[in-house]
Design an enzyme around this catalytic site. Structure first.
Site, PDB file in Angstrom:
ATOM      1  N   ASP A   1      -4.023   2.230  -5.003  1.00 40.59           N
ATOM      2  CA  ASP A   1      -2.620   2.215  -4.525  1.00 40.59           C
ATOM      3  C   ASP A   1      -2.312   0.982  -3.683  1.00 40.59           C
ATOM      4  O   ASP A   1      -1.392   0.998  -2.874  1.00 40.59           O
ATOM      5  CB  ASP A   1      -2.337   3.485  -3.702  1.00 40.59           C
ATOM      6  CG  ASP A   1      -2.872   3.402  -2.287  1.00 40.59           C
ATOM      7  OD1 ASP A   1      -3.907   2.721  -2.071  1.00 40.59           O
ATOM      8  OD2 ASP A   1      -2.251   3.997  -1.390  1.00 40.59           O
ATOM      9  N   GLU A   2      -3.081  -0.081  -3.875  1.00 40.93           N
ATOM     10  CA  GLU A   2      -2.980  -1.201  -2.945  1.00 40.93           C
ATOM     11  C   GLU A   2      -3.183  -2.523  -3.680  1.00 40.93           C
ATOM     12  O   GLU A   2      -4.024  -2.614  -4.578  1.00 40.93           O
ATOM     13  CB  GLU A   2      -4.105  -1.004  -1.922  1.00 40.93           C
ATOM     14  CG  GLU A   2      -4.135  -1.957  -0.790  1.00 40.93           C
ATOM     15  CD  GLU A   2      -5.361  -1.692   0.094  1.00 40.93           C
ATOM     16  OE1 GLU A   2      -6.038  -0.648  -0.063  1.00 40.93           O
ATOM     17  OE2 GLU A   2      -5.654  -2.565   0.922  1.00 40.93           O
TER      18      GLU A   2
ATOM     19  N   ASP B   1       0.866  -1.191   0.000  1.00 46.41           N
ATOM     20  CA  ASP B   1       0.000   0.000   0.000  1.00 46.41           C
ATOM     21  C   ASP B   1       0.897   1.234   0.000  1.00 46.41           C
ATOM     22  O   ASP B   1       1.799   1.359   0.825  1.00 46.41           O
ATOM     23  CB  ASP B   1      -0.890  -0.022   1.253  1.00 46.41           C
ATOM     24  CG  ASP B   1      -1.947   1.063   1.224  1.00 46.41           C
ATOM     25  OD1 ASP B   1      -3.125   0.750   1.415  1.00 46.41           O
ATOM     26  OD2 ASP B   1      -1.592   2.253   1.030  1.00 46.41           O
TER      27      ASP B   1
HETATM   28  P1  TTP Z   1      -5.239   4.999   1.157  1.00 41.84           P
HETATM   29  O1  TTP Z   1      -4.192   3.977   0.810  1.00 41.84           O
HETATM   30  O2  TTP Z   1      -6.317   4.610   2.082  1.00 41.84           O
HETATM   31  O3  TTP Z   1      -4.531   6.266   1.802  1.00 41.84           O
HETATM   32  P2  TTP Z   1      -3.140   6.934   1.473  1.00 41.84           P
HETATM   33  O4  TTP Z   1      -2.350   6.156   0.484  1.00 41.84           O
HETATM   34  O5  TTP Z   1      -3.358   8.361   1.092  1.00 41.84           O
HETATM   35  O6  TTP Z   1      -2.414   6.934   2.883  1.00 41.84           O
HETATM   36  P3  TTP Z   1      -1.809   5.680   3.675  1.00 41.84           P
HETATM   37  O7  TTP Z   1      -0.352   5.986   3.821  1.00 41.84           O
HETATM   38  O8  TTP Z   1      -2.508   5.681   4.983  1.00 41.84           O
HETATM   39  O9  TTP Z   1      -2.062   4.464   2.856  1.00 41.84           O
HETATM   40  O10 TTP Z   1      -5.910   5.524  -0.164  1.00 41.84           O
HETATM   41  C1  TTP Z   1      -5.186   5.687  -1.381  1.00 41.84           C
HETATM   42  C2  TTP Z   1      -5.654   6.919  -2.097  1.00 41.84           C
HETATM   43  O11 TTP Z   1      -7.045   6.828  -2.363  1.00 41.84           O
HETATM   44  C3  TTP Z   1      -5.447   8.189  -1.301  1.00 41.84           C
HETATM   45  O12 TTP Z   1      -4.147   8.746  -1.481  1.00 41.84           O
HETATM   46  C4  TTP Z   1      -6.544   9.069  -1.812  1.00 41.84           C
HETATM   47  C5  TTP Z   1      -7.655   8.114  -2.238  1.00 41.84           C
HETATM   48  N1  TTP Z   1      -8.717   8.101  -1.210  1.00 41.84           N
HETATM   49  C6  TTP Z   1      -9.799   8.964  -1.387  1.00 41.84           C
HETATM   50  O13 TTP Z   1      -9.867   9.695  -2.379  1.00 41.84           O
HETATM   51  N2  TTP Z   1     -10.777   8.981  -0.433  1.00 41.84           N
HETATM   52  C7  TTP Z   1     -10.721   8.207   0.699  1.00 41.84           C
HETATM   53  O14 TTP Z   1     -11.625   8.275   1.569  1.00 41.84           O
HETATM   54  C8  TTP Z   1      -9.598   7.329   0.866  1.00 41.84           C
HETATM   55  C9  TTP Z   1      -9.487   6.464   2.089  1.00 41.84           C
HETATM   56  C10 TTP Z   1      -8.623   7.325  -0.127  1.00 41.84           C
HETATM   57 MG    MG Z   2      -2.117   4.104   0.689  1.00 46.57          MG
END
Ligand code: TTP
Ligand code: MG
Length: 391
Positions: free
Chosen positions: A112-113, A14
């Site tokens: 992103d995962e 992720d």
């Molecule tokens: P995430 O992987 O949940 O968050 P992140 O990568 O920003 O942070 P982390 O380091 O905690 O993983 O989500 C990936 C992307 O998806 C995030 O950058 C933006 C988008 N996203 C949204 O647009 N709305 C949301 O509610 C979430 C959770 C994510």
């Molecule tokens: Mg992320």
């Protein structure tokens, strides 16, 4: 005896603060600064939400899905950007392309995962840990971004490991260490334990994953039904879910099995509402929209019916999914027999990510979509077929 996933090696990857990290990468001025990606804060009057924010912004308590006005209140000096979905999707594609160099046993989970099953391929890098390190290094070198990686014999533990290692982490949980690793953690780290289940488990004096693992299965079954048994398995490191090569996500669904079969209208409607919310949230997380909404009803006697409705426009909005599902439910169900399970699925999905603007004022977007869908339903079923308001 349950089949175990022994000797499997699963990676969960992720990206860290994905959208914000890309912006920091592309603009030196933003590095080391609180950066919030989301709706325009409009000097604190903006009505949208935060999509994500940099780890520097998280120190102010800002997080995804927070109202942008609240984020603005917490850190006025943060850099607020409206984001560029096309760019993020392009980077996402680059990451997935790179991951496919390591294995084609890859399951994308969101933009992103992903999960990777490296059971048959880790030997190219000598060990699972070295494979994880090689992936991280390539992403860092080629894309100048940080990923967090968890490695474990089962999907759930790999996901927990990557979450716990954030940001920029790399954690391997070996088969022999897995139970120790899981058992130290609080119960809500388990997949499927939300607030309601947590309260239920706490009432049984279950606070840690270990408490749950050592609990009598019969008691769990009595209190939580099949869910109790499933959670007991997870707590004991048994997670039979495989990495599925679903390059194309075909649908997004959620189901709920009632602790006790019910024909209580209020409870049934509440469940349809919460399932619609979950499906809507997940679609949005994937950046997807679907045209077909499917309602599944299983009665006490295990008779299952599904009803589907296809809209003209694709949607991922709660109001639309809820309205359509409730209409189908009312038409289909006569309250005669108690219900055991309800499920909602959205399928017939369109292009992922690019078409949905995650940052619009959700009220306006919702209004527009709801109206379109309501019109459609009214055209089909007449003026009185649908009214605003949930219950
Ligand atoms: P995430 O992987 O949940 O968050 P992140 O990568 O920003 O942070 P982390 O380091 O905690 O993983 O989500 C990936 C992307 O998806 C995030 O950058 C933006 C988008 N996203 C949204 O647009 N709305 C949301 O509610 C979430 C959770 C994510
Ligand atoms: Mg992320």
């Amino acid at each position: 005896m349950k089949k175990s996933m022994k000797n499997n090696v699963i990676i969960h990857i992720d990206m860290d603060a994905f959208f914000a990290a890309i912006e920091q990468r592309d603009n030196m001025l933003l590095r080391g600064k609180p950066v919030v990606i989301g709706a325009d804060p409009k000097d604190g009057k903006g009505r949208g939400v935060v999509a994500t924010c940099s780890y520097e912004a998280r120190k102010f308590g800002i997080h995804s899905a927070m109202p942008i006005s609240e984020a603005y209140r917490r850190c006025k000096s943060a850099y607020f950007l409206q984001g560029d979905m096309k760019k993020y999707k392009k980077v996402s594609n680059q990451i997935f392309e790179l991951l496919y160099d390591f294995t084609d046993m890859l399951e994308p989970v969101s933009i992103d995962e992903a999960f990777l099953d490296i059971t048959g391929s880790f030997h190219f890098y000598h060990s699972p840990f070295n494979t994880g390190k090689a992936i991280k290094d390539r992403i860092q070198k080629e894309l100048n971004l940080n990923a967090s990686i968890g490695i474990a014999p089962i999907k759930m533990a790999a996901k927990i490991a990557s979450d716990l290692s954030k940001p920029n982490g790399l954690v391997e949980v070996k088969e022999s260490e897995m139970l120790n690793f899981l058992w130290e953690l609080p119960i809500d780290r388990l997949w499927g334990v939300g607030l309601k289940t947590k309260i239920l488990l706490n009432k049984l004096a279950i606070f840690s994953i270990k408490d749950l693992a050592l609990m009598d299965c019969q008691v769990l079954f009595k209190k939580l039904g099949d869910t109790g048994l499933h959670l007991h398995d997870l707590a004991n490191g048994i997670d039979l879910r495989r990495v599925e090569k679903n390059e194309d996500i075909k649908s997004v669904s959620h189901e709920h099995t009632f602790d006790q079969d019910t024909n209580e209208v209020k409870e049934l409607h509440k469940t349809i509402s919460s399932l619609s919310q979950k499906v809507s949230r997940r679609l949005r997380k994937y950046g997807l929209k679907g045209k077909t909404i499917v309602l599944k009803i299983r009665t006490k006697s295990f008779h299952t019916v599904t009803r589907a409705q296809t809209l003209d426009l694709r949607t991922n909005h709660f109001d639309v999914i809820y309205s359509v599902s409730i209409q189908m439910f009312k038409r289909q169900y006569s309250l005669n027999e108690k219900i055991r399970l309800l499920g909602i699925k959205v399928s017939n999905l369109g292009d992922p990510y690019v078409l949905d603007n995650l940052f619009d004022d959700p009220q306006e977007v919702k209004r527009e979509k709801v109206h379109a869908a309501i019109d459609q339903i009214k055209n089909k079923f007449g003026e009185c077929s649908i009214q605003r308001g949930h219950l």
